[in-house]
Design a protein around this motif. Structure first.
Motif, PDB file in Angstrom:
ATOM      1  N   THR A  92       0.905   4.103  -3.050  1.00 22.93           N
ATOM      2  CA  THR A  92       0.745   5.534  -2.822  1.00 22.93           C
ATOM      3  C   THR A  92       1.973   6.312  -3.287  1.00 22.93           C
ATOM      4  N   LYS A  93       3.151   5.762  -3.084  1.00 25.21           N
ATOM      5  CA  LYS A  93       4.378   6.422  -3.557  1.00 25.21           C
ATOM      6  C   LYS A  93       4.344   6.649  -5.057  1.00 25.21           C
ATOM      7  N   ASN A  94       3.706   5.754  -5.782  1.00 22.02           N
ATOM      8  CA  ASN A  94       3.633   5.875  -7.232  1.00 22.02           C
ATOM      9  C   ASN A  94       2.818   7.078  -7.691  1.00 22.02           C
ATOM     10  N   ARG A  95       2.162   7.740  -6.783  1.00 22.32           N
ATOM     11  CA  ARG A  95       1.402   8.952  -7.113  1.00 22.32           C
ATOM     12  C   ARG A  95       2.299  10.186  -7.168  1.00 22.32           C
ATOM     13  N   ASN A  96       3.602   9.977  -6.922  1.00 28.04           N
ATOM     14  CA  ASN A  96       4.605  11.054  -7.010  1.00 28.04           C
ATOM     15  C   ASN A  96       4.258  12.261  -6.156  1.00 28.04           C
ATOM     16  N   ARG A  97       4.014  12.012  -4.886  1.00 32.78           N
ATOM     17  CA  ARG A  97       3.734  13.093  -3.939  1.00 32.78           C
ATOM     18  C   ARG A  97       4.991  13.371  -3.145  1.00 32.78           C
ATOM     19  N   ASP A  98       5.702  14.417  -3.523  1.00 26.95           N
ATOM     20  CA  ASP A  98       6.933  14.794  -2.829  1.00 26.95           C
ATOM     21  C   ASP A  98       6.664  15.405  -1.459  1.00 26.95           C
ATOM     22  N   ASP A  99       5.416  15.799  -1.203  1.00 35.51           N
ATOM     23  CA  ASP A  99       5.079  16.449   0.056  1.00 35.51           C
ATOM     24  C   ASP A  99       4.670  15.453   1.149  1.00 35.51           C
ATOM     25  N   ILE A 100       4.783  14.150   0.872  1.00 34.05           N
ATOM     26  CA  ILE A 100       4.404  13.131   1.848  1.00 34.05           C
ATOM     27  C   ILE A 100       5.610  12.268   2.209  1.00 34.05           C
ATOM     28  N   PHE A 119       6.583   8.724   3.704  1.00 32.28           N
ATOM     29  CA  PHE A 119       5.952   7.415   3.859  1.00 32.28           C
ATOM     30  C   PHE A 119       6.720   6.583   4.871  1.00 32.28           C
ATOM     31  N   ALA A 120       5.962   5.887   5.730  1.00 33.00           N
ATOM     32  CA  ALA A 120       6.588   5.056   6.753  1.00 33.00           C
ATOM     33  C   ALA A 120       5.767   3.793   6.946  1.00 33.00           C
ATOM     34  N   GLN A 121       6.457   2.683   7.175  1.00 29.57           N
ATOM     35  CA  GLN A 121       5.787   1.446   7.511  1.00 29.57           C
ATOM     36  C   GLN A 121       5.628   1.419   9.019  1.00 29.57           C
ATOM     37  N   GLY A 122       4.461   1.010   9.489  1.00 27.00           N
ATOM     38  CA  GLY A 122       4.251   0.962  10.931  1.00 27.00           C
ATOM     39  C   GLY A 122       2.955   0.268  11.290  1.00 27.00           C
ATOM     40  N   ASP A 123       2.815  -0.012  12.559  1.00 26.46           N
ATOM     41  CA  ASP A 123       1.660  -0.699  13.119  1.00 26.46           C
ATOM     42  C   ASP A 123       0.864   0.313  13.942  1.00 26.46           C
ATOM     43  N   GLN A 133       0.828  -1.207   0.000  1.00 25.95           N
ATOM     44  CA  GLN A 133       0.000   0.000   0.000  1.00 25.95           C
ATOM     45  C   GLN A 133       0.861   1.256   0.000  1.00 25.95           C
ATOM     46  N   ILE A 134       1.972   1.210   0.704  1.00 26.61           N
ATOM     47  CA  ILE A 134       2.909   2.345   0.707  1.00 26.61           C
ATOM     48  C   ILE A 134       3.445   2.562  -0.696  1.00 26.61           C
ATOM     49  N   ASN A 135       3.875   1.489  -1.325  1.00 30.25           N
ATOM     50  CA  ASN A 135       4.419   1.601  -2.683  1.00 30.25           C
ATOM     51  C   ASN A 135       3.371   2.087  -3.675  1.00 30.25           C
TER      52      ASN A 135
END
Length: 131
Positions: free
Chosen positions: A19-27, A29-33, A15-17
């Motif tokens: 969303t990353k593909n949307r090319n949002r430089d202002d976000i 991203f972190a994996q977490g619980d 899911q992170i990847n």
């Protein structure tokens, strides 16, 4: 929302990847619980949870974690499925871990210390609460 920094945390790397593909430089991203956030106490002005907690078995702990990482006066925005029968159907199909009604969810928010400012919907709800 106006923000200095937006951090998107998800348990699922795919899911992170996505969303990353949307090319949002202002976000960031972190994996977490969500039940064990790796963030400091009182560090966020706003925490948002969008259609995620029904995937988490320990959703009550996730509410407490949202409270912990919010600054005093911070806002928690939450959207999820609060229809027990629908959640049970999804649970039996393996799509849902957390089973809760909208009423139970609101009760847990209040137990954690949140004040509910706004609530809309029952089957799919949107709640805004303040620490």
């Amino acid at each position: 929302f106006n923000f200095k920094q937006l951090i998107s945390t998800d348990y699922d790397y795919s899911q992170i990847n996505l969303t990353k593909n949307r090319n949002r430089d202002d976000i960031v991203f972190a994996q977490g619980d969500a039940a064990h956030l790796n963030y400091n106490n009182n560090g966020f002005d706003t925490v948002m949870q969008l259609m995620a907690f029904h995937h988490i078995a320990d959703w009550k702990k996730s509410i407490k974690e949202a409270y912990r990482v919010l600054k005093k006066g911070g806002v928690f925005v939450s959207q999820d499925i609060g229809h027990v029968s629908f959640n049970k159907l999804l649970h039996f199909r393996g799509y849902v871990e957390g089973l809760f009604s909208t009423e139970e969810y609101c009760s847990e928010l209040e137990k954690a210390g949140f004040k509910i400012l706004k609530q809309q919907g029952r089957k799919v709800f949107m709640i805004v609460a303040r620490k």
